[in-house]
Design a protein around this motif. Sequence first.
Motif, mmCIF file in Angstrom:
data_model
loop_
_atom_site.group_PDB
_atom_site.id
_atom_site.type_symbol
_atom_site.label_atom_id
_atom_site.label_comp_id
_atom_site.label_asym_id
_atom_site.label_seq_id
_atom_site.Cartn_x
_atom_site.Cartn_y
_atom_site.Cartn_z
ATOM 1 N N GLY A 1 -3.229 8.796 2.742
ATOM 2 C CA GLY A 1 -2.542 9.940 3.325
ATOM 3 C C GLY A 1 -2.400 9.718 4.816
ATOM 4 O O GLY A 1 -3.397 9.513 5.507
ATOM 5 N N LEU A 2 -1.171 9.713 5.292
ATOM 6 C CA LEU A 2 -0.898 9.533 6.720
ATOM 7 C C LEU A 2 -0.413 10.840 7.319
ATOM 8 O O LEU A 2 0.237 11.632 6.644
ATOM 9 C CB LEU A 2 0.186 8.468 6.941
ATOM 10 N N THR A 3 -0.718 11.052 8.579
ATOM 11 C CA THR A 3 -0.240 12.221 9.293
ATOM 12 C C THR A 3 -0.100 11.881 10.770
ATOM 13 O O THR A 3 -0.422 10.771 11.195
ATOM 14 C CB THR A 3 -1.195 13.420 9.082
ATOM 15 N N GLN B 1 0.830 -1.208 0.000
ATOM 16 C CA GLN B 1 0.000 0.000 0.000
ATOM 17 C C GLN B 1 0.866 1.260 0.000
ATOM 18 O O GLN B 1 1.671 1.475 0.887
ATOM 19 C CB GLN B 1 -0.922 0.021 1.224
ATOM 20 N N ASP B 2 0.665 2.107 -1.007
ATOM 21 C CA ASP B 2 1.392 3.362 -1.123
ATOM 22 C C ASP B 2 0.768 4.421 -0.231
ATOM 23 O O ASP B 2 -0.456 4.479 -0.078
ATOM 24 C CB ASP B 2 1.368 3.870 -2.566
ATOM 25 N N VAL B 3 1.627 5.288 0.341
ATOM 26 C CA VAL B 3 1.152 6.355 1.213
ATOM 27 C C VAL B 3 1.894 7.656 0.932
ATOM 28 O O VAL B 3 3.065 7.663 0.562
ATOM 29 C CB VAL B 3 1.310 6.004 2.712
ATOM 30 N N TYR B 4 1.163 8.753 1.099
ATOM 31 C CA TYR B 4 1.754 10.083 1.141
ATOM 32 C C TYR B 4 1.841 10.478 2.610
ATOM 33 O O TYR B 4 0.918 10.214 3.378
ATOM 34 C CB TYR B 4 0.862 11.110 0.434
ATOM 35 N N ILE B 5 2.929 11.125 3.009
ATOM 36 C CA ILE B 5 3.064 11.625 4.372
ATOM 37 C C ILE B 5 2.597 13.077 4.368
ATOM 38 O O ILE B 5 3.247 13.953 3.816
ATOM 39 C CB ILE B 5 4.522 11.532 4.878
ATOM 40 N N LEU B 6 1.428 13.310 4.945
ATOM 41 C CA LEU B 6 0.795 14.628 4.973
ATOM 42 C C LEU B 6 1.028 15.269 6.332
ATOM 43 O O LEU B 6 0.115 15.407 7.130
ATOM 44 C CB LEU B 6 -0.705 14.498 4.715
ATOM 45 N N SER B 7 2.244 15.638 6.607
ATOM 46 C CA SER B 7 2.556 16.197 7.912
ATOM 47 C C SER B 7 3.328 17.496 7.756
ATOM 48 O O SER B 7 4.315 17.548 7.031
ATOM 49 C CB SER B 7 3.381 15.208 8.733
ATOM 50 N N ARG B 8 2.878 18.529 8.430
ATOM 51 C CA ARG B 8 3.605 19.794 8.447
ATOM 52 C C ARG B 8 4.820 19.708 9.372
ATOM 53 O O ARG B 8 5.684 20.572 9.348
ATOM 54 C CB ARG B 8 2.680 20.917 8.901
ATOM 55 N N LYS B 9 4.879 18.666 10.187
ATOM 56 C CA LYS B 9 5.973 18.493 11.140
ATOM 57 C C LYS B 9 7.182 17.802 10.509
ATOM 58 O O LYS B 9 8.213 17.681 11.136
ATOM 59 C CB LYS B 9 5.490 17.687 12.347
ATOM 60 N N TYR C 1 -5.272 9.371 7.559
ATOM 61 C CA TYR C 1 -6.066 10.593 7.595
ATOM 62 C C TYR C 1 -6.980 10.719 6.386
ATOM 63 O O TYR C 1 -8.072 11.267 6.482
ATOM 64 C CB TYR C 1 -5.147 11.820 7.675
ATOM 65 N N ALA C 2 -6.526 10.205 5.248
ATOM 66 C CA ALA C 2 -7.320 10.338 4.023
ATOM 67 C C ALA C 2 -7.024 9.176 3.086
ATOM 68 O O ALA C 2 -5.945 8.588 3.119
ATOM 69 C CB ALA C 2 -6.999 11.650 3.324
ATOM 70 N N ILE C 3 -8.014 8.871 2.261
ATOM 71 C CA ILE C 3 -7.829 7.905 1.171
ATOM 72 C C ILE C 3 -8.107 8.647 -0.126
ATOM 73 O O ILE C 3 -9.139 9.299 -0.263
ATOM 74 C CB ILE C 3 -8.779 6.703 1.309
ATOM 75 N N ILE C 4 -7.163 8.559 -1.027
ATOM 76 C CA ILE C 4 -7.356 9.127 -2.360
ATOM 77 C C ILE C 4 -7.805 7.971 -3.238
ATOM 78 O O ILE C 4 -7.009 7.105 -3.597
ATOM 79 C CB ILE C 4 -6.068 9.770 -2.888
ATOM 80 N N HIS C 5 -9.091 7.941 -3.510
ATOM 81 C CA HIS C 5 -9.664 6.879 -4.331
ATOM 82 C C HIS C 5 -9.428 7.229 -5.795
ATOM 83 O O HIS C 5 -9.973 8.214 -6.299
ATOM 84 C CB HIS C 5 -11.180 6.748 -4.081
ATOM 85 N N LYS D 1 -3.907 19.647 -3.419
ATOM 86 C CA LYS D 1 -2.794 20.513 -3.837
ATOM 87 C C LYS D 1 -1.447 19.851 -3.554
ATOM 88 O O LYS D 1 -0.546 19.873 -4.389
ATOM 89 C CB LYS D 1 -2.883 21.854 -3.118
ATOM 90 N N ALA D 2 -1.304 19.241 -2.390
ATOM 91 C CA ALA D 2 -0.042 18.611 -1.998
ATOM 92 C C ALA D 2 0.306 17.404 -2.864
ATOM 93 O O ALA D 2 1.475 17.101 -3.089
ATOM 94 C CB ALA D 2 -0.091 18.198 -0.533
ATOM 95 N N THR D 3 -0.708 16.696 -3.356
ATOM 96 C CA THR D 3 -0.472 15.468 -4.128
ATOM 97 C C THR D 3 -0.660 15.659 -5.637
ATOM 98 O O THR D 3 -0.535 14.708 -6.400
ATOM 99 C CB THR D 3 -1.399 14.341 -3.642
ATOM 100 N N PHE D 4 -0.938 16.882 -6.061
ATOM 101 C CA PHE D 4 -1.226 17.167 -7.466
ATOM 102 C C PHE D 4 -0.117 16.706 -8.408
ATOM 103 O O PHE D 4 -0.386 16.211 -9.504
ATOM 104 C CB PHE D 4 -1.489 18.660 -7.668
ATOM 105 N N PHE D 5 1.141 16.836 -7.985
ATOM 106 C CA PHE D 5 2.273 16.469 -8.834
ATOM 107 C C PHE D 5 2.154 15.047 -9.366
ATOM 108 O O PHE D 5 2.611 14.748 -10.465
ATOM 109 C CB PHE D 5 3.596 16.640 -8.081
ATOM 110 N N GLN D 6 1.506 14.161 -8.615
ATOM 111 C CA GLN D 6 1.315 12.771 -9.042
ATOM 112 C C GLN D 6 -0.135 12.478 -9.417
ATOM 113 O O GLN D 6 -0.409 11.791 -10.395
ATOM 114 C CB GLN D 6 1.757 11.813 -7.933
#
Length: 89
Positions: free
Chosen positions: A57-59, A20-28, A43-47, A72-77
């Motif tokens: 999306g994990l945070t 399972q692929d994940v994006y790390i959506l953390s400002r930290k 935190y989120a699932i991009i279906h 916006k954060a994941t638009f590049f892909q």
Amino acid sequence: MYQLNYGFIEGLFAGDGEEQDVYILSRKVENLVPLSSFEGVLYAIIHRLNDVEDKWGLTTDAEDFTSEEIAKATFFQEQYFTSKIELIN
């Protein structure tokens, strides 16, 4: 170059038969510094409506994001796919 940290959950398989692929959506987390690991919450699932897998999306548990911020954060892909973002509360 990915605009945020991107990885996978070891041992958990997605619709494409890969982990399972994940994006790390953390400002930290500094997004351009590669991570060797990250512990967070779903935190989120991009279906992806025109693909066989979804992205997660994990945070950290103390951060909040809107669907628009995630898009916006994941638009590049994700610009190459038709998708719907589901926030997990």
